[in-house]
Design a protein around this motif. Sequence first.
Motif, PDB file in Angstrom:
ATOM      1  N   ARG A  36       4.027   8.083  -4.661  1.00 20.70           N
ATOM      2  CA  ARG A  36       4.126   9.273  -5.515  1.00 20.70           C
ATOM      3  C   ARG A  36       5.078   9.025  -6.675  1.00 20.70           C
ATOM      4  N   THR A  37       6.027   8.126  -6.479  1.00 22.18           N
ATOM      5  CA  THR A  37       6.893   7.680  -7.575  1.00 22.18           C
ATOM      6  C   THR A  37       6.247   6.451  -8.196  1.00 22.18           C
ATOM      7  N   VAL A  38       5.623   6.641  -9.352  1.00 21.83           N
ATOM      8  CA  VAL A  38       4.816   5.577  -9.956  1.00 21.83           C
ATOM      9  C   VAL A  38       5.629   4.316 -10.190  1.00 21.83           C
ATOM     10  N   LEU A  39       6.886   4.469 -10.600  1.00 26.27           N
ATOM     11  CA  LEU A  39       7.713   3.305 -10.899  1.00 26.27           C
ATOM     12  C   LEU A  39       7.911   2.422  -9.669  1.00 26.27           C
ATOM     13  N   LYS A  40       7.982   3.026  -8.488  1.00 25.96           N
ATOM     14  CA  LYS A  40       8.142   2.234  -7.264  1.00 25.96           C
ATOM     15  C   LYS A  40       6.910   1.379  -7.012  1.00 25.96           C
ATOM     16  N   ALA A  41       5.730   1.960  -7.217  1.00 23.88           N
ATOM     17  CA  ALA A  41       4.493   1.200  -7.038  1.00 23.88           C
ATOM     18  C   ALA A  41       4.405   0.074  -8.063  1.00 23.88           C
ATOM     19  N   GLU A  42       4.765   0.380  -9.295  1.00 23.19           N
ATOM     20  CA  GLU A  42       4.716  -0.643 -10.346  1.00 23.19           C
ATOM     21  C   GLU A  42       5.700  -1.771 -10.061  1.00 23.19           C
ATOM     22  N   ARG A  43       6.860  -1.422  -9.534  1.00 24.57           N
ATOM     23  CA  ARG A  43       7.866  -2.438  -9.221  1.00 24.57           C
ATOM     24  C   ARG A  43       7.361  -3.389  -8.138  1.00 24.57           C
ATOM     25  N   LEU A  44       6.762  -2.823  -7.071  1.00 26.03           N
ATOM     26  CA  LEU A  44       6.288  -3.662  -5.971  1.00 26.03           C
ATOM     27  C   LEU A  44       5.115  -4.531  -6.411  1.00 26.03           C
ATOM     28  N   ALA A  45       4.212  -3.957  -7.203  1.00 19.62           N
ATOM     29  CA  ALA A  45       3.073  -4.732  -7.705  1.00 19.62           C
ATOM     30  C   ALA A  45       3.553  -5.872  -8.598  1.00 19.62           C
ATOM     31  N   ALA A  46       4.534  -5.584  -9.452  1.00 16.44           N
ATOM     32  CA  ALA A  46       5.066  -6.618 -10.348  1.00 16.44           C
ATOM     33  C   ALA A  46       5.726  -7.737  -9.556  1.00 16.44           C
ATOM     34  N   ARG A  47       6.375  -7.373  -8.469  1.00 10.70           N
ATOM     35  CA  ARG A  47       7.016  -8.382  -7.628  1.00 10.70           C
ATOM     36  C   ARG A  47       5.976  -9.326  -7.021  1.00 10.70           C
ATOM     37  N   MET A  48       4.873  -8.770  -6.543  1.00 13.71           N
ATOM     38  CA  MET A  48       3.815  -9.597  -5.994  1.00 13.71           C
ATOM     39  C   MET A  48       3.206 -10.492  -7.069  1.00 13.71           C
ATOM     40  N   GLU A  49       3.000  -9.921  -8.239  1.00 13.18           N
ATOM     41  CA  GLU A  49       2.385 -10.680  -9.326  1.00 13.18           C
ATOM     42  C   GLU A  49       3.297 -11.790  -9.824  1.00 13.18           C
ATOM     43  N   ARG A  53       0.437 -13.399  -7.061  1.00  5.05           N
ATOM     44  CA  ARG A  53      -0.529 -12.562  -6.334  1.00  5.05           C
ATOM     45  C   ARG A  53      -1.042 -11.447  -7.236  1.00  5.05           C
ATOM     46  N   VAL A  54      -2.313 -11.127  -7.115  1.00  5.50           N
ATOM     47  CA  VAL A  54      -2.893 -10.009  -7.864  1.00  5.50           C
ATOM     48  C   VAL A  54      -2.762  -8.755  -7.023  1.00  5.50           C
ATOM     49  N   CYS A  55      -1.991  -7.784  -7.519  1.00  7.54           N
ATOM     50  CA  CYS A  55      -1.751  -6.546  -6.786  1.00  7.54           C
ATOM     51  C   CYS A  55      -1.724  -5.392  -7.785  1.00  7.54           C
ATOM     52  N   LYS A  56      -2.537  -4.373  -7.532  1.00  5.72           N
ATOM     53  CA  LYS A  56      -2.668  -3.260  -8.473  1.00  5.72           C
ATOM     54  C   LYS A  56      -1.764  -2.095  -8.092  1.00  5.72           C
ATOM     55  N   ALA A  57      -0.997  -1.597  -9.042  1.00  7.81           N
ATOM     56  CA  ALA A  57      -0.223  -0.367  -8.853  1.00  7.81           C
ATOM     57  C   ALA A  57      -1.145   0.809  -9.158  1.00  7.81           C
ATOM     58  N   CYS A  58      -1.531   1.542  -8.134  1.00  7.13           N
ATOM     59  CA  CYS A  58      -2.516   2.617  -8.300  1.00  7.13           C
ATOM     60  C   CYS A  58      -1.828   3.950  -8.569  1.00  7.13           C
ATOM     61  N   SER A  59      -2.496   4.797  -9.317  1.00  6.73           N
ATOM     62  CA  SER A  59      -1.924   6.089  -9.685  1.00  6.73           C
ATOM     63  C   SER A  59      -2.427   7.228  -8.804  1.00  6.73           C
ATOM     64  N   SER A  60      -3.335   6.911  -7.882  1.00  9.90           N
ATOM     65  CA  SER A  60      -3.850   7.933  -6.969  1.00  9.90           C
ATOM     66  C   SER A  60      -4.368   7.267  -5.705  1.00  9.90           C
ATOM     67  N   LEU A  61      -4.501   8.061  -4.650  1.00  9.88           N
ATOM     68  CA  LEU A  61      -5.063   7.552  -3.406  1.00  9.88           C
ATOM     69  C   LEU A  61      -6.514   7.122  -3.621  1.00  9.88           C
ATOM     70  N   ALA A  66     -10.535   2.823  -3.710  1.00  9.52           N
ATOM     71  CA  ALA A  66     -11.634   2.198  -4.459  1.00  9.52           C
ATOM     72  C   ALA A  66     -11.555   0.675  -4.404  1.00  9.52           C
ATOM     73  N   LEU A  67     -10.398   0.147  -4.037  1.00 14.78           N
ATOM     74  CA  LEU A  67     -10.248  -1.301  -3.876  1.00 14.78           C
ATOM     75  C   LEU A  67     -10.927  -1.795  -2.599  1.00 14.78           C
ATOM     76  N   LYS A  68     -11.412  -0.870  -1.786  1.00 13.21           N
ATOM     77  CA  LYS A  68     -12.109  -1.158  -0.527  1.00 13.21           C
ATOM     78  C   LYS A  68     -11.264  -2.034   0.407  1.00 13.21           C
ATOM     79  N   PRO A  69     -10.057  -1.579   0.702  1.00 14.96           N
ATOM     80  CA  PRO A  69      -9.204  -2.375   1.595  1.00 14.96           C
ATOM     81  C   PRO A  69      -9.692  -2.305   3.041  1.00 14.96           C
TER      82      PRO A  69
END
Length: 262
Positions: A36-49, A53-61, A66-69
């Motif tokens: 829900r805190t977008v910056l946290k998702a972006e931070r974790l995705a950037a760390r993986m990248e 690693r390719v990791c998308k910071a998503c803005s919604s569930l 849609a990534l079909k995990p």
Amino acid sequence: MKKLVIVGCGYLADIVADALLQGLLPGYDLVGVYSRTVLKAERLAARMESEGRVCKACSSLEELLALKPDFLIEAASPAAMKELALPALKNGTSIVTLSIGALADTPFYEEVKRAAIAHGTRVYIASGATGGFDVLRTATLMGNASADFRNVKGVRALRRSPFYTPEMETANKVVFLGTAREAIATFPTGLNVAVAASLATVGPEKLKVAMESTPDFVGDRQRVEIKNEQVHAVVDVYSATPEIAAWSVVSTLQNIDSPIVF
């Protein structure tokens, strides 16, 4: 390679991501994160990248699903678990959850079971800060079992709660007595492990729960005791930090992917 996503991008999600980067989860690829805190998702995705690693910071569930995990790790809250469980299961995505408290809601629990069966998916309950689910379940299956759960917290963890009283600073105090269902309604995030223990034993309405406040105590202590006519078992776990919860997710993922299952 199984596709993995995470909901809730805080301290516990960082530990799971670290385990993946350390090669402890070779059968998985973290493809997306959502918070829900977008910056946290972006931070974790950037760390993986940053580790290639390719990791998308998503803005919604919806964007995340849609990534079909294949698997979704829920490390957010019982409210988040209630929001994501049915859409994820219907998406063909199994869930590893830390917010077991959501499953104390019996109608929701039954709806989750039906969705999982209908869509060939599962909900895996990570042990979090407790454990021994195998012996707890086995003793319960033997019949005539009774069980209780005791949680000990330091006064520091309760100072901002409505249950705090100044006498807690100098003396032990029983803060709560009731069932696991009542416990999670009273402490929505503080007693998830009590619900996990109840689901492994006599159920949320029958498991007796006590929470005790202790001055200067640091961390959490969870003690589950079960008895039947032949077995008396006690699972007593102390954890200085919540880190054990994240490592229980790593252990669960390893078990799912392993040819030898504990």
